[in-house]
Design a protein around this motif. Structure first.
Motif, mmCIF file in Angstrom:
data_model
loop_
_atom_site.group_PDB
_atom_site.id
_atom_site.type_symbol
_atom_site.label_atom_id
_atom_site.label_comp_id
_atom_site.label_asym_id
_atom_site.label_seq_id
_atom_site.Cartn_x
_atom_site.Cartn_y
_atom_site.Cartn_z
ATOM 1 N N ASP A 13 30.957 27.870 37.647
ATOM 2 C CA ASP A 13 30.438 28.910 38.795
ATOM 3 C C ASP A 13 31.239 28.459 39.862
ATOM 4 O OD1 ASP A 13 29.027 30.043 41.024
ATOM 5 O OD2 ASP A 13 27.712 30.941 39.346
ATOM 6 N N ASP A 57 29.862 31.916 34.819
ATOM 7 C CA ASP A 57 29.756 32.910 35.678
ATOM 8 C C ASP A 57 30.742 34.285 35.428
ATOM 9 O OD1 ASP A 57 28.708 34.424 37.935
ATOM 10 O OD2 ASP A 57 29.865 33.216 39.529
ATOM 11 N N ASN A 59 31.890 36.380 37.505
ATOM 12 C CA ASN A 59 33.014 36.044 38.682
ATOM 13 C C ASN A 59 33.542 35.027 39.274
ATOM 14 O OD1 ASN A 59 34.534 36.980 40.752
ATOM 15 N ND2 ASN A 59 33.223 37.886 41.973
ATOM 16 N N GLY A 62 37.152 35.504 42.200
ATOM 17 C CA GLY A 62 37.407 36.981 42.420
ATOM 18 C C GLY A 62 38.192 37.437 41.163
ATOM 19 N N GLU A 63 38.056 36.582 39.862
ATOM 20 C CA GLU A 63 38.765 36.979 38.633
ATOM 21 C C GLU A 63 37.449 37.191 37.630
ATOM 22 O OE1 GLU A 63 42.184 36.247 37.250
ATOM 23 O OE2 GLU A 63 42.869 36.519 39.134
ATOM 24 N N SER A 64 37.550 38.006 36.563
ATOM 25 C CA SER A 64 36.709 38.078 35.609
ATOM 26 C C SER A 64 36.429 36.902 34.840
ATOM 27 C CB SER A 64 36.980 39.333 34.681
ATOM 28 O OG SER A 64 35.940 39.259 33.704
ATOM 29 N N THR A 85 25.401 36.434 35.854
ATOM 30 C CA THR A 85 26.033 36.965 36.636
ATOM 31 C C THR A 85 25.011 37.525 37.860
ATOM 32 O OG1 THR A 85 27.497 38.856 37.355
ATOM 33 C CG2 THR A 85 26.050 39.033 35.344
ATOM 34 N N TYR A 87 26.235 40.438 38.891
ATOM 35 C CA TYR A 87 26.392 41.963 39.089
ATOM 36 C C TYR A 87 26.334 42.355 37.529
ATOM 37 C CZ TYR A 87 28.961 40.473 43.210
ATOM 38 O OH TYR A 87 28.846 39.810 44.628
ATOM 39 N N THR A 92 29.622 44.999 30.960
ATOM 40 C CA THR A 92 30.090 43.653 30.671
ATOM 41 C C THR A 92 29.271 42.920 29.842
ATOM 42 O OG1 THR A 92 28.725 43.210 32.897
ATOM 43 C CG2 THR A 92 31.230 43.818 33.011
ATOM 44 N N GLN A 145 31.699 49.523 36.373
ATOM 45 C CA GLN A 145 31.706 48.008 35.684
ATOM 46 C C GLN A 145 32.385 48.296 34.687
ATOM 47 O OE1 GLN A 145 30.752 45.226 36.972
ATOM 48 N NE2 GLN A 145 30.279 46.214 38.748
ATOM 49 N N GLY A 153 39.009 43.001 35.902
ATOM 50 C CA GLY A 153 38.504 42.823 37.248
ATOM 51 C C GLY A 153 39.521 42.985 38.417
ATOM 52 N N GLN A 170 35.556 48.806 46.847
ATOM 53 C CA GLN A 170 34.877 47.431 47.056
ATOM 54 C C GLN A 170 33.454 47.746 47.857
ATOM 55 O OE1 GLN A 170 38.198 46.408 49.364
ATOM 56 N NE2 GLN A 170 38.691 44.805 48.065
#
Length: 180
Positions: A13, A57, A59, A62-64, A85, A87, A92, A145, A153, A170
């Motif tokens: 994470d 995690d 995210n 900033g990357e998947s 997550t 989100y 996902t 998503q 991502g 965003q």
């Protein structure tokens, strides 16, 4: 006398405070825990310690985090990966399981729920019909998503695919609908 070994667990994470707290809480529950805040550190720890369990995690910087599932499983075959997550979306969750994760939980999740999910033998799917149809906001969130996952991502590519301005996308991503 047989001495049982503590199961090895890796927490990935990018939030250092959350990572530390979760590593400590899982260690207190009998796991030999390690924490990584980036992809490189996660892969290095997975190769060095071959964790039996991984909490990942969605995210990472900033990357998947979905991109990490296969490399983590290559570094530590047989590891049970739980994607965690803030989100959560159906798209996902499905992608995570297809890639090799065994469970998917939305934050905030209790430590005991994380442990239960990691140790569950089967992925539990709630097959009850929903009480009410999804809201338009929730349907839009799910679609965004799915497209975001398809573009690994990448916000700019997702915005182009959705024919939406990047800043608008965003803003929508920063405000998930109620229940997301």
């Amino acid at each position: 006398m047989t001495v049982e070994h503590a199961p090895t667990l890796l927490v990935v994470d990018d939030d250092p405070a959350f990572n530390r707290v979760l590593v400590r809480a899982l260690a207190q529950r009998g796991f030999d825990t390690y924490g990584a805040t980036d992809s490189e550190g996660a892969l290095e720890l997975a190769q060095d310690h071959a964790p039996e369990f991984i909490v990942l995690d969605l995210n990472i910087g900033g990357e998947s985090g979905l991109k990490l599932i296969r490399p983590l499983l290559e570094a530590s075959p047989g590891a049970r990966i739980l994607v965690l997550t803030g989100y959560a979306s159906i798209a996902t969750a499905v992608d995570a399981v297809k890639l090799g994760a065994i469970q998917y939980l939305a934050k905030p999740a209790e430590v005991d729920a994380i442990i239960k999910a990691l140790r569950a033998e089967d992925v539990v799917i709630d097959d009850r019909a929903p009480d009410a149809p999804l809201s338009v906001d929730r349907l839009e969130w799910e679609h965004i998503q799915r497209v975001l996952a398809e573009h690994e991502g990448n916000i700019s590519a997702t915005a182009r695919a959705l024919q939406m301005h990047r800043r608008t996308l965003q803003r929508k991503l920063a405000r998930p609908p109620a229940g997301a």
